[in-house]
Scaffold this motif. Structure first.
Motif, PDB file in Angstrom:
ATOM      1  N   ASP A   1       0.679  -1.190  -0.097  1.00 60.37           N
ATOM      2  CA  ASP A   1      -0.068   0.001  -0.056  1.00 60.37           C
ATOM      3  C   ASP A   1       0.948   1.408  -0.013  1.00 60.37           C
ATOM      4  O   ASP A   1       0.605   2.386  -0.735  1.00 60.37           O
ATOM      5  N   GLN A   2       2.170   1.387   0.410  1.00 61.17           N
ATOM      6  CA  GLN A   2       3.030   2.462   0.648  1.00 61.17           C
ATOM      7  C   GLN A   2       3.329   2.464  -0.717  1.00 61.17           C
ATOM      8  O   GLN A   2       3.657   3.848  -1.156  1.00 61.17           O
ATOM      9  N   PHE A   3       3.623   1.543  -1.543  1.00 61.81           N
ATOM     10  CA  PHE A   3       4.247   1.745  -3.060  1.00 61.81           C
ATOM     11  C   PHE A   3       3.068   2.394  -3.745  1.00 61.81           C
ATOM     12  O   PHE A   3       3.304   3.291  -4.605  1.00 61.81           O
ATOM     13  N   ALA A   4       1.809   1.832  -3.371  1.00 65.20           N
ATOM     14  CA  ALA A   4       0.631   2.307  -4.435  1.00 65.20           C
ATOM     15  C   ALA A   4       0.552   3.818  -3.947  1.00 65.20           C
ATOM     16  O   ALA A   4       0.393   4.731  -4.874  1.00 65.20           O
TER      17      ALA A   4
ATOM     18  N   ALA B   1      12.096   0.556 -12.040  1.00 65.73           N
ATOM     19  CA  ALA B   1      11.840   1.905 -12.724  1.00 65.73           C
ATOM     20  C   ALA B   1      10.683   1.419 -13.512  1.00 65.73           C
ATOM     21  O   ALA B   1      10.635   0.453 -14.187  1.00 65.73           O
ATOM     22  N   ILE B   2       9.686   2.603 -13.780  1.00 64.22           N
ATOM     23  CA  ILE B   2       8.522   2.373 -14.372  1.00 64.22           C
ATOM     24  C   ILE B   2       8.499   3.315 -15.426  1.00 64.22           C
ATOM     25  O   ILE B   2       8.505   4.943 -15.065  1.00 64.22           O
ATOM     26  N   GLU B   3       8.351   3.165 -16.645  1.00 62.38           N
ATOM     27  CA  GLU B   3       8.220   4.112 -17.820  1.00 62.38           C
ATOM     28  C   GLU B   3       6.927   4.045 -18.644  1.00 62.38           C
ATOM     29  O   GLU B   3       6.474   2.988 -18.916  1.00 62.38           O
ATOM     30  N   LEU B   4       6.352   5.122 -18.708  1.00 59.41           N
ATOM     31  CA  LEU B   4       5.122   5.384 -19.594  1.00 59.41           C
ATOM     32  C   LEU B   4       5.340   5.555 -20.967  1.00 59.41           C
ATOM     33  O   LEU B   4       6.050   6.631 -21.230  1.00 59.41           O
ATOM     34  N   TYR B   5       4.857   5.223 -21.888  1.00 60.86           N
ATOM     35  CA  TYR B   5       4.885   5.316 -23.242  1.00 60.86           C
ATOM     36  C   TYR B   5       3.399   5.426 -23.831  1.00 60.86           C
ATOM     37  O   TYR B   5       2.566   4.788 -23.799  1.00 60.86           O
ATOM     38  N   GLU B   6       3.203   6.659 -24.569  1.00 58.89           N
ATOM     39  CA  GLU B   6       1.866   6.952 -25.276  1.00 58.89           C
ATOM     40  C   GLU B   6       1.996   7.068 -26.578  1.00 58.89           C
ATOM     41  O   GLU B   6       3.036   7.657 -27.362  1.00 58.89           O
ATOM     42  N   GLY B   7       0.990   6.322 -27.522  1.00 53.71           N
ATOM     43  CA  GLY B   7       1.244   5.931 -28.833  1.00 53.71           C
ATOM     44  C   GLY B   7       0.865   7.698 -29.540  1.00 53.71           C
ATOM     45  O   GLY B   7       0.377   8.481 -28.983  1.00 53.71           O
ATOM     46  N   SER B   8       1.299   7.691 -30.773  1.00 52.33           N
ATOM     47  CA  SER B   8       1.308   8.924 -31.237  1.00 52.33           C
ATOM     48  C   SER B   8       0.280   8.877 -32.692  1.00 52.33           C
ATOM     49  O   SER B   8      -0.846   9.483 -32.390  1.00 52.33           O
ATOM     50  N   GLU B   9       0.296   7.836 -33.649  1.00 54.47           N
ATOM     51  CA  GLU B   9      -0.580   8.031 -34.482  1.00 54.47           C
ATOM     52  C   GLU B   9      -1.996   7.114 -34.195  1.00 54.47           C
ATOM     53  O   GLU B   9      -2.895   7.336 -34.852  1.00 54.47           O
ATOM     54  N   THR B  10      -1.860   6.038 -33.521  1.00 52.17           N
ATOM     55  CA  THR B  10      -2.930   5.469 -32.949  1.00 52.17           C
ATOM     56  C   THR B  10      -3.006   5.416 -31.349  1.00 52.17           C
ATOM     57  O   THR B  10      -1.975   5.503 -30.868  1.00 52.17           O
ATOM     58  N   PRO B  11      -4.410   5.433 -30.750  1.00 51.45           N
ATOM     59  CA  PRO B  11      -4.126   5.383 -29.183  1.00 51.45           C
ATOM     60  C   PRO B  11      -3.412   4.406 -28.662  1.00 51.45           C
ATOM     61  O   PRO B  11      -3.598   3.212 -29.120  1.00 51.45           O
ATOM     62  N   GLY B  12      -2.908   4.633 -27.530  1.00 55.23           N
ATOM     63  CA  GLY B  12      -2.313   3.232 -26.822  1.00 55.23           C
ATOM     64  C   GLY B  12      -1.394   3.850 -25.748  1.00 55.23           C
ATOM     65  O   GLY B  12      -0.786   4.886 -25.925  1.00 55.23           O
ATOM     66  N   ARG B  13      -1.300   3.151 -24.481  1.00 54.61           N
ATOM     67  CA  ARG B  13      -0.459   3.595 -23.365  1.00 54.61           C
ATOM     68  C   ARG B  13       0.241   2.187 -23.119  1.00 54.61           C
ATOM     69  O   ARG B  13      -0.503   0.996 -23.111  1.00 54.61           O
ATOM     70  N   TRP B  14       1.654   2.164 -22.850  1.00 58.05           N
ATOM     71  CA  TRP B  14       2.175   0.876 -22.483  1.00 58.05           C
ATOM     72  C   TRP B  14       3.026   1.350 -21.315  1.00 58.05           C
ATOM     73  O   TRP B  14       3.835   2.561 -21.223  1.00 58.05           O
ATOM     74  N   LEU B  15       3.335   0.171 -20.441  1.00 63.52           N
ATOM     75  CA  LEU B  15       4.513   0.470 -19.428  1.00 63.52           C
ATOM     76  C   LEU B  15       5.746  -0.512 -19.471  1.00 63.52           C
ATOM     77  O   LEU B  15       5.415  -1.769 -19.846  1.00 63.52           O
TER      78      LEU B  15
ATOM     79  N   ARG C   1       6.983  -8.605  -4.253  1.00 55.67           N
ATOM     80  CA  ARG C   1       6.695  -7.255  -4.171  1.00 55.67           C
ATOM     81  C   ARG C   1       6.788  -6.728  -5.826  1.00 55.67           C
ATOM     82  O   ARG C   1       5.987  -6.049  -6.129  1.00 55.67           O
ATOM     83  N   LEU C   2       7.519  -7.574  -6.627  1.00 60.17           N
ATOM     84  CA  LEU C   2       7.450  -6.987  -8.124  1.00 60.17           C
ATOM     85  C   LEU C   2       6.065  -7.579  -8.720  1.00 60.17           C
ATOM     86  O   LEU C   2       5.668  -6.862  -9.499  1.00 60.17           O
ATOM     87  N   MET C   3       5.589  -8.629  -8.085  1.00 60.88           N
ATOM     88  CA  MET C   3       4.179  -8.884  -8.712  1.00 60.88           C
ATOM     89  C   MET C   3       3.303  -7.888  -8.241  1.00 60.88           C
ATOM     90  O   MET C   3       2.429  -7.290  -8.899  1.00 60.88           O
ATOM     91  N   ASP C   4       3.459  -7.384  -6.906  1.00 60.70           N
ATOM     92  CA  ASP C   4       2.515  -6.146  -6.514  1.00 60.70           C
ATOM     93  C   ASP C   4       2.573  -5.140  -7.328  1.00 60.70           C
ATOM     94  O   ASP C   4       1.667  -4.272  -7.937  1.00 60.70           O
ATOM     95  N   VAL C   5       3.958  -4.700  -7.822  1.00 65.16           N
ATOM     96  CA  VAL C   5       3.999  -3.664  -8.612  1.00 65.16           C
ATOM     97  C   VAL C   5       3.213  -3.780 -10.012  1.00 65.16           C
ATOM     98  O   VAL C   5       2.632  -2.958 -10.499  1.00 65.16           O
ATOM     99  N   ALA C   6       3.524  -5.137 -10.670  1.00 67.58           N
ATOM    100  CA  ALA C   6       2.885  -5.391 -11.721  1.00 67.58           C
ATOM    101  C   ALA C   6       1.335  -5.349 -11.803  1.00 67.58           C
ATOM    102  O   ALA C   6       0.600  -5.137 -12.743  1.00 67.58           O
ATOM    103  N   ALA C   7       0.769  -5.587 -10.541  1.00 69.42           N
ATOM    104  CA  ALA C   7      -0.680  -5.639 -10.484  1.00 69.42           C
ATOM    105  C   ALA C   7      -1.147  -4.058 -10.239  1.00 69.42           C
ATOM    106  O   ALA C   7      -2.332  -3.671 -10.731  1.00 69.42           O
ATOM    107  N   ILE C   8      -0.316  -3.177  -9.619  1.00 69.21           N
ATOM    108  CA  ILE C   8      -0.756  -2.149  -8.963  1.00 69.21           C
ATOM    109  C   ILE C   8      -0.665  -0.881 -10.285  1.00 69.21           C
ATOM    110  O   ILE C   8      -1.374  -0.039 -10.323  1.00 69.21           O
ATOM    111  N   ALA C   9       0.590  -1.022 -10.878  1.00 68.48           N
ATOM    112  CA  ALA C   9       1.011   0.005 -11.644  1.00 68.48           C
ATOM    113  C   ALA C   9       0.000   0.287 -12.773  1.00 68.48           C
ATOM    114  O   ALA C   9      -0.384   1.529 -13.244  1.00 68.48           O
TER     115      ALA C   9
END
Length: 436
Positions: free
Chosen positions: A93-96, A131-145, A164-172
């Motif tokens: 919950d602290q990570f969230a 490290a968590i990076e967010l990418y947003e699509g340009s020509e077509t909608p989309g968001r990727w982590l 902990r890593l699995m919790d990150v993958a579930a929460i992020a």
């Protein structure tokens, strides 16, 4: 040595979801096939028996749990919007909370700076060292982590780190509004060697949603599983399925912008050379800055094909833009004996490489950088400049040896670290190289 291992994009999130579902039936008798004791954490119970087995090629266990009518409720995190996410570690919950806070601040910064691909979280909490990076699509909608795990300190329980890593993958993905199937995770494993081209010997990537065939955007092929993103008014191809790296290093965003401005200021032949070019993103910036001739060099044929598509997608084609598959170290030595010279050179070296295709046994940036920088400096026209960079955190240039060879370095590292990487200012080192 520690190495990054690719995980199928939705694998950890799916496994975390399965364990969350398992937690919902806590109290019933059940048997689970598991690779570690994460099921114990999900059920908040100790197994009555454990049988060690081999599942595929990995060690696993069959764990039996008796009925427990008084089983405690599964741990869960309540997000700001009210959504509850089952977790394996109550402290997640602290990570969230932290991720929700930094995501709001980073999104505000990104809108102000017109940045659509950026680092959101960077090991802000020591126990959640990712490290968590967010990418947003340009020509077509989309968001990727893209989630990348840092090496855990010695003494940290590997099973706890995985939970902990699995919790990150579930929460992020829930915090950042991304489909869990569009999350890729890179985990640290132990591997021999260190070739930057090791990922080309991997098994073929999973077939992406939407089919196997490539499609064409603006007349340029877009391989299956690839997406288009924008940076600096330019369009680049990224792919979170096929390689360890998605195709663009976000920490060099400012470096690429600097290359474009340096090329705008360059007089004369306006020739640009990109060494260890990877997918050619710096070449695209140089061409956008007015480079009349570009040379893109890398040992990897898939990387050069990718670079060619990046250039073409931004309108840079023709014989003025050449792509050379070669061992960079040997190629630089060969070019010193020709009349080929360049006004601006970018050399972003790997920390270590031992590809079988190299003429020498290996390349180590700390050991071999001076020889390489001297060679690069000899390929500059009079008054030309090069940018040399590497991501070895402990890197120290041999300024005395370089000075004896008539080479000067100007440290520009601080000027090339983007705001979203400010927590990790040793993400790379960068220097302007000139002949004295």
């Amino acid at each position: 040595m520690a190495d990054l291992s690719w995980v199928a994009p939705e694998a950890l999130a799916t496994e975390a979801a399965a364990l969350a579902d398992l937690a919902q039936i806590a109290g019933l008798p059940l048997v689970a096939l598991a690779r570690d004791d994460s099921a114990d954490a999900a059920l908040r119970a100790e197994p009555s028996s454990v049988t060690e087995v081999i599942a595929g090629r990995e060690a696993a266990s069959i764990r039996a749990y008796p009925a427990r009518p008084d089983a405690p409720a599964p741990a869960a995190v309540t997000l700001a919007g009210g959504e509850r996410v089952s977790v394996l570690v109550p402290a997640s919950d602290q990570f969230a909370r932290r991720l929700e806070k930094v995501a709001r601040l980073r999104a505000k910064w990104a809108r102000r700076e017109d940045v659509t691909c950026y680092r959101v979280y960077d090991a802000d909490l020591p126990d959640y060292a990712v490290a968590i990076e967010l990418y947003e699509g340009s020509e077509t909608p989309g968001r990727w982590l893209q989630v990348s795990e840092y090496v855990a300190p010695r003494g940290v329980d590997p099973a706890l780190a995985r939970r902990r890593l699995m919790d990150v993958a579930a929460i992020a993905p829930r915090v950042l509004g991304v489909d869990p199937a569009d999350v890729s995770v890179r985990v640290r494993t132990r591997a021999r060697g260190g070739s930057q081209y090791a990922d080309e010997r991997r098994e073929p990537a999973r077939e992406p949603r939407g089919g196997r065939a490539s499609r064409r955007d603006g007349g340029v092929e877009l391989p299956a599983g690839a997406h288009l993103v924008d940076e600096g008014g330019l369009t680049f191809e990224v792919n979170f399925d096929a390689r360890h790296d998605c195709g663009i290093f976000l920490d060099h965003r400012e470096t690429r912008a600097r290359i474009r401005e340096m090329m705008k200021q360059t007089q004369g032949s306006k020739r640009f050379l990109n060494l260890f070019a990877y997918t050619g993103t710096a070449t695209v910036y140089a061409a956008d800055g007015g480079a009349k001739h570009t040379t893109t060099v890398d040992l990897s044929r898939p990387s050069l094909d990718w670079a060619r598509r990046n250039m073409a997608r931004n309108g840079f084609t023709g014989p003025a833009h050449e792509f050379v598959q070669a061992d960079v170290l040997a190629w630089v030595t060969e070019q010193r004996h020709t009349r080929n010279r360049w006004d601006l050179i970018f050399c972003d070296v790997p920390t270590f490489s031992n590809s079988a295709r190299m003429r020498r046994a290996s390349f180590d940036v700390q050991r071999d950088h001076a020889e390489l920088i001297i060679g690069v400096s000899r390929l500059l026209v009079r008054g030309g400049r090069a940018i040399f960079s590497c991501n070895l955190r402990t890197f120290k240039p041999d300024v005395e040896k370089l000075a004896r060879a008539g080479v000067a370095l100007e440290d520009i590292t601080d000027e090339t670290i983007p705001e979203d990487f400010s927590r990790n200012r040793k993400i790379h080192h960068a220097y302007v190289v000139t002949r004295v």
